[in-house]
Structures are given as C-alpha cells and as structure tokens.
Design a protein around this motif. Structure first.
Motif, PDB file in Angstrom:
ATOM      1  N   PRO A 136       0.814  -1.230   0.000  1.00 33.74           N
ATOM      2  CA  PRO A 136       0.000   0.000   0.000  1.00 33.74           C
ATOM      3  C   PRO A 136       0.841   1.271   0.000  1.00 33.74           C
ATOM      4  CG  PRO A 136      -0.927  -1.593   1.526  1.00 33.74           C
ATOM      5  CD  PRO A 136       0.404  -2.150   1.098  1.00 33.74           C
ATOM      6  N   TYR A 137       1.951   1.253   0.734  1.00 34.93           N
ATOM      7  CA  TYR A 137       2.823   2.428   0.764  1.00 34.93           C
ATOM      8  C   TYR A 137       3.512   2.624  -0.586  1.00 34.93           C
ATOM      9  CZ  TYR A 137       2.137   2.510   5.808  1.00 34.93           C
ATOM     10  OH  TYR A 137       1.572   2.576   7.056  1.00 34.93           O
ATOM     11  N   LEU A 138       3.896   1.512  -1.216  1.00 31.25           N
ATOM     12  CA  LEU A 138       4.495   1.600  -2.551  1.00 31.25           C
ATOM     13  C   LEU A 138       3.528   2.221  -3.543  1.00 31.25           C
ATOM     14  CD1 LEU A 138       6.220  -1.906  -2.879  1.00 31.25           C
ATOM     15  CD2 LEU A 138       7.371   0.300  -2.670  1.00 31.25           C
ATOM     16  N   ILE A 139       2.275   1.775  -3.483  1.00 26.92           N
ATOM     17  CA  ILE A 139       1.251   2.310  -4.386  1.00 26.92           C
ATOM     18  C   ILE A 139       1.059   3.804  -4.152  1.00 26.92           C
ATOM     19  CG2 ILE A 139      -1.212   2.230  -4.947  1.00 26.92           C
ATOM     20  CD1 ILE A 139      -1.113  -0.787  -4.356  1.00 26.92           C
ATOM     21  N   LEU A 140       0.986   4.207  -2.884  1.00 27.47           N
ATOM     22  CA  LEU A 140       0.779   5.622  -2.552  1.00 27.47           C
ATOM     23  C   LEU A 140       1.942   6.479  -3.051  1.00 27.47           C
ATOM     24  CD1 LEU A 140      -0.889   7.803  -1.171  1.00 27.47           C
ATOM     25  CD2 LEU A 140       0.297   7.254   0.977  1.00 27.47           C
ATOM     26  N   ILE A 141       3.173   6.014  -2.826  1.00 21.82           N
ATOM     27  CA  ILE A 141       4.356   6.767  -3.266  1.00 21.82           C
ATOM     28  C   ILE A 141       4.358   6.917  -4.784  1.00 21.82           C
ATOM     29  CG2 ILE A 141       6.875   6.648  -3.483  1.00 21.82           C
ATOM     30  CD1 ILE A 141       6.882   5.364  -0.663  1.00 21.82           C
ATOM     31  N   CYS A 142       4.051   5.837  -5.487  1.00 20.92           N
ATOM     32  CA  CYS A 142       4.040   5.884  -6.952  1.00 20.92           C
ATOM     33  C   CYS A 142       2.920   6.781  -7.464  1.00 20.92           C
ATOM     34  CB  CYS A 142       3.883   4.469  -7.522  1.00 20.92           C
ATOM     35  SG  CYS A 142       5.337   3.431  -7.294  1.00 20.92           S
ATOM     36  N   LEU A 143       1.770   6.758  -6.801  1.00 25.61           N
ATOM     37  CA  LEU A 143       0.652   7.609  -7.209  1.00 25.61           C
ATOM     38  C   LEU A 143       1.000   9.081  -7.048  1.00 25.61           C
ATOM     39  CD1 LEU A 143      -2.255   7.885  -8.176  1.00 25.61           C
ATOM     40  CD2 LEU A 143      -3.001   7.695  -5.793  1.00 25.61           C
ATOM     41  N   VAL A 144       1.583   9.429  -5.919  1.00 21.25           N
ATOM     42  CA  VAL A 144       1.985  10.825  -5.683  1.00 21.25           C
ATOM     43  C   VAL A 144       3.003  11.263  -6.732  1.00 21.25           C
ATOM     44  CG1 VAL A 144       3.199  12.380  -4.104  1.00 21.25           C
ATOM     45  CG2 VAL A 144       1.462  10.796  -3.220  1.00 21.25           C
ATOM     46  N   ALA A 145       3.987  10.401  -7.013  1.00 23.35           N
ATOM     47  CA  ALA A 145       5.025  10.739  -8.000  1.00 23.35           C
ATOM     48  C   ALA A 145       4.416  10.953  -9.382  1.00 23.35           C
ATOM     49  CB  ALA A 145       6.078   9.637  -8.044  1.00 23.35           C
ATOM     50  N   CYS A 146       3.524  10.053  -9.793  1.00 24.76           N
ATOM     51  CA  CYS A 146       2.914  10.164 -11.126  1.00 24.76           C
ATOM     52  C   CYS A 146       2.007  11.389 -11.225  1.00 24.76           C
ATOM     53  CB  CYS A 146       2.120   8.899 -11.450  1.00 24.76           C
ATOM     54  SG  CYS A 146       3.144   7.445 -11.753  1.00 24.76           S
ATOM     55  N   CYS A 147       1.271  11.692 -10.149  1.00 21.80           N
ATOM     56  CA  CYS A 147       0.408  12.870 -10.150  1.00 21.80           C
ATOM     57  C   CYS A 147       1.219  14.157 -10.237  1.00 21.80           C
ATOM     58  CB  CYS A 147      -0.472  12.880  -8.899  1.00 21.80           C
ATOM     59  SG  CYS A 147      -1.821  11.687  -8.944  1.00 21.80           S
ATOM     60  N   LEU A 148       2.345  14.200  -9.542  1.00 27.41           N
ATOM     61  CA  LEU A 148       3.214  15.377  -9.617  1.00 27.41           C
ATOM     62  C   LEU A 148       3.768  15.557 -11.025  1.00 27.41           C
ATOM     63  CD1 LEU A 148       5.187  15.165  -6.241  1.00 27.41           C
ATOM     64  CD2 LEU A 148       3.538  16.924  -6.924  1.00 27.41           C
ATOM     65  N   VAL A 149       4.196  14.457 -11.631  1.00 29.58           N
ATOM     66  CA  VAL A 149       4.697  14.524 -13.006  1.00 29.58           C
ATOM     67  C   VAL A 149       3.619  15.073 -13.931  1.00 29.58           C
ATOM     68  CG1 VAL A 149       5.391  13.137 -15.010  1.00 29.58           C
ATOM     69  CG2 VAL A 149       6.434  12.713 -12.773  1.00 29.58           C
ATOM     70  N   MET A 150       2.397  14.543 -13.821  1.00 29.30           N
ATOM     71  CA  MET A 150       1.326  14.974 -14.709  1.00 29.30           C
ATOM     72  C   MET A 150       0.877  16.404 -14.445  1.00 29.30           C
ATOM     73  SD  MET A 150       0.803  12.983 -17.105  1.00 29.30           S
ATOM     74  CE  MET A 150       0.752  11.302 -17.709  1.00 29.30           C
ATOM     75  N   ALA A 151       0.993  16.867 -13.212  1.00 27.47           N
ATOM     76  CA  ALA A 151       0.677  18.268 -12.910  1.00 27.47           C
ATOM     77  C   ALA A 151       1.664  19.191 -13.629  1.00 27.47           C
ATOM     78  CB  ALA A 151       0.707  18.511 -11.409  1.00 27.47           C
ATOM     79  N   LEU A 152       2.941  18.830 -13.596  1.00 28.27           N
ATOM     80  CA  LEU A 152       3.964  19.627 -14.282  1.00 28.27           C
ATOM     81  C   LEU A 152       3.769  19.571 -15.800  1.00 28.27           C
ATOM     82  CD1 LEU A 152       7.098  18.614 -12.166  1.00 28.27           C
ATOM     83  CD2 LEU A 152       5.912  20.824 -12.147  1.00 28.27           C
ATOM     84  N   VAL A 153       3.430  18.400 -16.304  1.00 32.84           N
ATOM     85  CA  VAL A 153       3.210  18.243 -17.744  1.00 32.84           C
ATOM     86  C   VAL A 153       1.989  19.053 -18.176  1.00 32.84           C
ATOM     87  CG1 VAL A 153       2.677  16.595 -19.583  1.00 32.84           C
ATOM     88  CG2 VAL A 153       4.327  15.987 -17.817  1.00 32.84           C
ATOM     89  N   TRP A 154       0.936  19.055 -17.354  1.00 33.16           N
ATOM     90  CA  TRP A 154      -0.255  19.861 -17.648  1.00 33.16           C
ATOM     91  C   TRP A 154       0.107  21.345 -17.741  1.00 33.16           C
ATOM     92  CZ3 TRP A 154      -2.333  23.578 -14.282  1.00 33.16           C
ATOM     93  CH2 TRP A 154      -3.539  24.166 -14.705  1.00 33.16           C
ATOM     94  N   TYR A 155       0.909  21.820 -16.807  1.00 35.54           N
ATOM     95  CA  TYR A 155       1.328  23.236 -16.824  1.00 35.54           C
ATOM     96  C   TYR A 155       2.075  23.547 -18.119  1.00 35.54           C
ATOM     97  CZ  TYR A 155       3.486  27.615 -15.364  1.00 35.54           C
ATOM     98  OH  TYR A 155       3.884  28.926 -15.299  1.00 35.54           O
ATOM     99  N   TRP A 156       2.959  22.633 -18.523  1.00 34.47           N
ATOM    100  CA  TRP A 156       3.703  22.812 -19.775  1.00 34.47           C
ATOM    101  C   TRP A 156       2.750  22.783 -20.971  1.00 34.47           C
ATOM    102  CZ3 TRP A 156       6.558  18.551 -22.825  1.00 34.47           C
ATOM    103  CH2 TRP A 156       7.302  19.123 -23.863  1.00 34.47           C
ATOM    104  N   ALA A 157       1.784  21.861 -20.952  1.00 33.73           N
ATOM    105  CA  ALA A 157       0.834  21.735 -22.055  1.00 33.73           C
ATOM    106  C   ALA A 157       0.018  23.018 -22.230  1.00 33.73           C
ATOM    107  CB  ALA A 157      -0.095  20.553 -21.807  1.00 33.73           C
ATOM    108  N   ILE A 158      -0.337  23.654 -21.110  1.00 34.95           N
ATOM    109  CA  ILE A 158      -1.080  24.910 -21.181  1.00 34.95           C
ATOM    110  C   ILE A 158      -0.220  25.988 -21.821  1.00 34.95           C
ATOM    111  CG2 ILE A 158      -2.155  26.742 -19.824  1.00 34.95           C
ATOM    112  CD1 ILE A 158      -3.718  24.060 -20.013  1.00 34.95           C
ATOM    113  N   LYS A 159       1.055  26.013 -21.451  1.00 32.90           N
ATOM    114  CA  LYS A 159       1.967  27.027 -21.987  1.00 32.90           C
ATOM    115  C   LYS A 159       2.165  26.883 -23.486  1.00 32.90           C
ATOM    116  CE  LYS A 159       3.026  29.296 -18.234  1.00 32.90           C
ATOM    117  NZ  LYS A 159       2.678  30.739 -18.103  1.00 32.90           N
ATOM    118  N   ILE A 160       2.245  25.649 -23.971  1.00 27.25           N
ATOM    119  CA  ILE A 160       2.520  25.427 -25.394  1.00 27.25           C
ATOM    120  C   ILE A 160       1.243  25.134 -26.185  1.00 27.25           C
ATOM    121  CG2 ILE A 160       4.851  24.595 -24.932  1.00 27.25           C
ATOM    122  CD1 ILE A 160       3.823  21.754 -25.341  1.00 27.25           C
ATOM    123  N   ASN A 161       0.096  25.092 -25.488  1.00 30.27           N
ATOM    124  CA  ASN A 161      -1.197  24.853 -26.131  1.00 30.27           C
ATOM    125  C   ASN A 161      -1.207  23.532 -26.903  1.00 30.27           C
ATOM    126  OD1 ASN A 161      -3.878  25.846 -26.498  1.00 30.27           O
ATOM    127  ND2 ASN A 161      -3.378  26.345 -28.628  1.00 30.27           N
TER     128      ASN A 161
END
Length: 266
Positions: A4-29
């Motif tokens: 369960p802790y492994l899943i939580l750590i991986c989920l947080v990491a993937c969500c952070l990556v996608m949040a940053l990618v979303w910000y970049w996607a907005i910038k470049i449309n």
C-alpha cells in the motif's frame, strides 16, 4: 516496504509529473504531450519499485528492467512523434479542446491526473511481482517474459513502419498499409494488449497474482471503447474520409493476420 505504501508513493510521484506536464501543455497549447509522459511514468514506477520493493532480488530486477525497456521505447517513440510537431496539436486533443471549451484547461488538468491514476492502476502486476519473495522463477513467469519480448518487438516494428510511412512526403494524406498495417488497422494496439497480458502471466505466480488480470482487461477496455481504436478511427475518418473507410473494409481492426484469412477464403 508494504505494497500500500508503494502504491501511494508511486501515485503521488505520477500525479506530480502529470501536474507539471499539464502546466507545460497549457503554456505550449498542446495537450498531446500527455501521451509521452503517460508512457514514461511506467519507467518511473519501475525505478521506485527497484529501490523500495522487498521482493526476491532476481525477480525484481527482471520486472523492473522489462518495464523500463518497454516504457522508454514507447516514450521515445511518442516523444519523437509529438515533440516534432509541438506547434500542431494532435486531432484527438483538438477535438477535446473544442468539446470542453470554455473550461478546457481545467478539464485537461483532471484528464492528466486521470492518466497518472491509470498508470498506477495498470501497474498492479508490477507491485505484485516486485513484492513476491519466492526465490523460484515459475513457468508462467518464463512464459510472460517470452510473450513480453514478442510484444515489445512487434509494437516497435509497427511504430517504426508507421513512422517511415509518414516521413515520406508522397504519402501525405494517404493511409498506411505497409508491413503489419497491411493486415491490421491497429497492430501497435494489438501488441500493446499482448504486453499487458505478458505482465499478467508474469504476476500470476505471486500471492494474489490473479488480481493482475485487471491490467489487460483495463487496457482492452481503453483500446476498444475509449481512447484507443474509437478515438483514432474517428480522427482518421475526419482527416482521410473515403480512403480510410475503404481501409476499414479490407482489414481487421486489431488482429494482424485477419486479412490473410479473408483473402484465402475469397
């Protein structure tokens, strides 16, 4: 570390990556960059499992290497496809942008986060395998490795054939019907599903390994009903019209050898 802790750590990491990618996607449309990082999140999960999971070392090295190789290959292919046309958003995402206006940025954020969630949900076999402490490698695990090799090579071949076809200027506006694409409209998706079946077979010997069947089932649902074949074919019909309709009638939607059978029967 407990699963369960492994899943939580991986989920947080993937969500952070996608949040940053979303910000970049907005910038470049261009929301198409989500595809690249969806593929690359699996190697990220593999790296985290390699250092944090407490399963049998040899098995853990095997599965993490497999996920790393397959994920980086797909990620590199998508990177080349998307980054080469950053100024032009893929048709599927242009359509979503129209449908979600005027709140498309907010909806894309949650779409990106859903991709992160799907990364972790699909990675269930990896968690089970990397936490399996049994030192014996079983027959199903060897079968999974063999099937994984076939899937990775097949998908790489399909992606390469399509890329080569698109690189020829004389093929602009045409439908790719070379190599595997002569027998299936989506050979890349076929081998992608095969890849997840391989991960399931690798996981089945682990405690609670049967749960890993969820991954190929989810992938099959996405490919057949959601973001795979339906969205791809809708965009192909919009851009190529009658040419693609003719292609639909002459080839299998999925299984690469279907066209040969039809030809033989005729």
């Amino acid at each position: 570390m407990a699963t369960p802790y492994l899943i939580l750590i991986c989920l947080v990491a993937c969500c952070l990556v996608m949040a940053l990618v979303w910000y970049w996607a907005i910038k470049i449309n261009n929301a198409g960059v989500v595809d690249v990082f969806w593929a690359l999140n699996f190697p990220l999960i593999a790296i985290l499992l390699f250092f944090l999971a407490d399963g049998f070392e040899g098995r853990k090295q095997l599965i993490c290497s497999m996920v790393l190789i397959a994920g980086l290959r797909l990620g590199a292919h998508l990177w080349q496809r998307v980054i080469g046309h950053l100024d032009v958003e893929e048709g599927r995402y242009q359509q979503l942008r129209k449908e979600w206006a005027p709140h498309e940025n907010r909806k894309f954020f949650w779409f990106f986060q859903f991709q992160a969630f799907s990364n972790v949900l699909l990675a269930i076999p990896f968690f089970l395998i990397a936490s399996n402490q049994d030192p014996k490698i079983h027959a199903f695990e060897y079968l999974g490795i063999v099937l994984w090799g076939i899937a990775v090579l097949g998908e790489a071949a399909a992606d390469w054939q399509l890329s080569q076809f698109k690189n020829e200027l004389c093929n602009k506006g045409k439908v790719c019907q070379v190599g595997l694409w002569n027998y299936s409209r989506h050979p890349n998706y076929f081998f992608q599903l095969l890849l997840w079946i391989a991960y399931f077979l690798f996981a089945i010997s682990a405690p609670w390994g049967w749960i890993a069947i969820s991954s190929p089932l989810i992938i099959a649902y996405l490919l057949f009903k959601v973001t795979g074949i339906p969205a791809t074919e809708e965009q192909a019909l919009r851009s190529k019209g009658a040419l693609y309709r003719e292609y639909q009638q002459s080839t299998s939607a999925f299984i690469p050898w279907f066209k040969k059978q039809v030809s033989a029967e005729k």
